[in-house]
Scaffold this active site. Sequence first.
Site, PDB file in Angstrom:
ATOM      1  N   GLY A  11       0.763  -1.243   0.000  1.00 14.17           N
ATOM      2  CA  GLY A  11       0.000   0.000   0.000  1.00 14.17           C
ATOM      3  C   GLY A  11       0.792   1.290   0.000  1.00 14.17           C
ATOM      4  N   GLU A  40       3.959  -6.736   1.713  1.00 15.64           N
ATOM      5  CA  GLU A  40       3.454  -7.094   0.375  1.00 15.64           C
ATOM      6  C   GLU A  40       3.454  -5.877  -0.540  1.00 15.64           C
ATOM      7  OE1 GLU A  40      -0.517  -8.459   1.168  1.00 15.64           O
ATOM      8  OE2 GLU A  40       0.134 -10.204   2.321  1.00 15.64           O
ATOM      9  N   ARG A  66      -5.603   2.687 -15.997  1.00 17.14           N
ATOM     10  CA  ARG A  66      -5.724   3.488 -14.770  1.00 17.14           C
ATOM     11  C   ARG A  66      -6.399   4.852 -14.966  1.00 17.14           C
ATOM     12  NH1 ARG A  66      -2.159   4.985 -11.791  1.00 17.14           N
ATOM     13  NH2 ARG A  66      -3.076   4.313  -9.838  1.00 17.14           N
ATOM     14  N   CYS A 113     -13.236   2.463 -28.854  1.00 17.25           N
ATOM     15  CA  CYS A 113     -14.493   3.161 -29.112  1.00 17.25           C
ATOM     16  C   CYS A 113     -15.263   3.410 -27.829  1.00 17.25           C
ATOM     17  CB  CYS A 113     -15.313   2.360 -30.099  1.00 17.25           C
ATOM     18  SG  CYS A 113     -14.415   2.207 -31.642  1.00 17.25           S
ATOM     19  N   GLU A 114     -14.690   4.230 -26.979  1.00 13.01           N
ATOM     20  CA  GLU A 114     -15.344   4.639 -25.733  1.00 13.01           C
ATOM     21  C   GLU A 114     -14.835   6.028 -25.390  1.00 13.01           C
ATOM     22  OE1 GLU A 114     -16.175   2.300 -22.533  1.00 13.01           O
ATOM     23  OE2 GLU A 114     -15.802   0.376 -23.488  1.00 13.01           O
ATOM     24  N   TYR A 138       0.388  -1.990 -12.179  1.00 13.77           N
ATOM     25  CA  TYR A 138      -1.000  -2.009 -12.625  1.00 13.77           C
ATOM     26  C   TYR A 138      -1.138  -1.417 -14.031  1.00 13.77           C
ATOM     27  CZ  TYR A 138      -1.277  -2.842  -7.650  1.00 13.77           C
ATOM     28  OH  TYR A 138      -1.068  -3.357  -6.393  1.00 13.77           O
TER      29      TYR A 138
HETATM   30  N1  LLP Z   1      -1.549  -6.953  -0.642  1.00  8.35           N
HETATM   31  C1  LLP Z   1      -2.860  -7.048  -0.931  1.00  8.35           C
HETATM   32  C2  LLP Z   1      -3.675  -7.986  -0.164  1.00  8.35           C
HETATM   33  C3  LLP Z   1      -3.412  -6.254  -1.943  1.00  8.35           C
HETATM   34  O1  LLP Z   1      -4.710  -6.360  -2.205  1.00  8.35           O
HETATM   35  C4  LLP Z   1      -2.603  -5.357  -2.663  1.00  8.35           C
HETATM   36  C5  LLP Z   1      -3.154  -4.526  -3.737  1.00  8.35           C
HETATM   37  C6  LLP Z   1      -1.236  -5.302  -2.333  1.00  8.35           C
HETATM   38  C7  LLP Z   1      -0.741  -6.099  -1.321  1.00  8.35           C
HETATM   39  C8  LLP Z   1      -0.268  -4.392  -3.048  1.00  8.35           C
HETATM   40  O2  LLP Z   1      -0.621  -3.068  -2.890  1.00  8.35           O
HETATM   41  P1  LLP Z   1       0.377  -1.916  -3.381  1.00  8.35           P
HETATM   42  O3  LLP Z   1       1.649  -2.030  -2.552  1.00  8.35           O
HETATM   43  O4  LLP Z   1       0.649  -2.121  -4.807  1.00  8.35           O
HETATM   44  O5  LLP Z   1      -0.357  -0.665  -3.116  1.00  8.35           O
HETATM   45  N2  LLP Z   1      -5.215  -1.338  -9.623  1.00  8.35           N
HETATM   46  C9  LLP Z   1      -5.088  -0.321  -8.609  1.00  8.35           C
HETATM   47  C10 LLP Z   1      -4.447  -0.835  -7.350  1.00  8.35           C
HETATM   48  C11 LLP Z   1      -5.133  -2.049  -6.779  1.00  8.35           C
HETATM   49  C12 LLP Z   1      -4.484  -2.576  -5.552  1.00  8.35           C
HETATM   50  C13 LLP Z   1      -4.975  -3.933  -5.226  1.00  8.35           C
HETATM   51  N3  LLP Z   1      -4.370  -4.566  -4.099  1.00  8.35           N
HETATM   52  C14 LLP Z   1      -4.319   0.848  -9.203  1.00  8.35           C
HETATM   53  O6  LLP Z   1      -3.940   0.796 -10.368  1.00  8.35           O
HETATM   54  O7  LLP Z   1      -4.128   1.853  -8.542  1.00  8.35           O
END
Ligand code: LLP
Length: 417
Positions: free
Chosen positions: A239, A273, A312, A342-343, A371
């Site tokens: 996160g 993570e 995104r 086409c959107e 992502y």
């Molecule tokens: N752990 C879990 C359980 C998660 O659901 C996620 C992300 C992460 C770790 C990794 O999170 P990060 O460190 O990357 O923030 N598609 C969206 C982001 C979706 C995040 C989903 N879960 C975007 O493009 O902003």
Amino acid sequence: MHHFQYKGNELYAEDVAIRDIVAAVGSPAYIYSQATLERHFKAFDEAFASAPHTICYSVKANSNLAVLKTFIKLGGGVDIVSGGELYRALKAGVAPQKVVYSGVGKRDDEIEYALNTGILMFNVESEQELTRISEIATRMGKKAGIAIRVNPDVDPQTHPYITTGLKNAKFGITIERAIEEYKRAMSLPGIEIIGIDCHIGSQLTKVAPFVDSIKKLKNVIANLKEMGISLKHFDLGGGLGIQYNDEEPPLPADYGQSIIAETKDLGLHLIFEPGRNIVGNAGILVAKCLFTKERDEKNFIMIDAGMNDLARPALYGSFHGVKPVVKDQDGMIVADIVGPICESGDFLVKDREVPMFRQGDLMAFMSAGAYGFAMSSSYNSRPRVAEVMVKGDKFEVVRERENVEELIKGEKIPSFL
Ligand code: LLP
């Protein structure tokens, strides 16, 4: 900091001119800097040097085998959310004991696969999932290591679509139910309790919500201790945000300091993570201007990449910086940069001052390593683009551009037509 910089008028990835990469592999393409991937992983790792920890890179952010291999070579594990991600991570050589498995919808076959692989733990997201994992493990004569993903009801102050730790989110088990479920887990034959987990959202730009959720989980940990349940692992999820535009997220070192201060007395092995924080600014999407259209009310720059390649902006209204691959435009213009889909939602840039791109100009969408490709699709029957990894003055294609034959692979016209 990353390794996408200008040398004179030319944008480079490390020591390779982007223009040369496109000449070899075509446009559009995702380009990753290996040095940046390594540096970001190490920065995160070093932030926790004084605490026992494992970095389980979140595969969903960018699941290319070359990216996974980079982190695995540096001692990383992975956070997976599907059997497909487990398959990839194993192909890249991950140690099963460094795999954690999150996700609200684990299927039976995926649970079996993970148990056969011998992963470290399942981050359990519901009461029924706990029961199911125990049943399957028992049938297989195994014990499943588990952590309960506790939903601490903390607002991470980020985009609602990527907020996961509020009460109304589908994720995890509420903090009120957590103790009950740990109690039940103790009595389940196929379960070995080894940890506790939380993940409250993505693209967080403050440390406070992380600290708040740790404080809440510490209460749970203390209660568990009284009940005779001692844990080994504390999984803090991912996160930590990055800079896309003018955000000022904490540095991994500052994040590390706050987390260590809050957790050091627990004597637990920390698991992280991170996804975006490590890969986000290590990748760009390069695309080419096809046409431009100047109107009284609005200017458009049509390019060969669209929302199917980088979802995104369309999905979250996200900002990605855009830079010319060769700086030789005549000035700036306020425009939308749009794709061929086409959107009307198919834009990568909206109402922003950008260089006056002309037909044939190449441009780079920055901060696209997380992502980006991972969320791309073949909508409008557009084959997915190539992925390239650069290291120093070398580059290699790490995923071939898809072709139209691959798009219809598996499709069939039924016998009754
Ligand atoms: N752990 C879990 C359980 C998660 O659901 C996620 C992300 C992460 C770790 C990794 O999170 P990060 O460190 O990357 O923030 N598609 C969206 C982001 C979706 C995040 C989903 N879960 C975007 O493009 O902003």
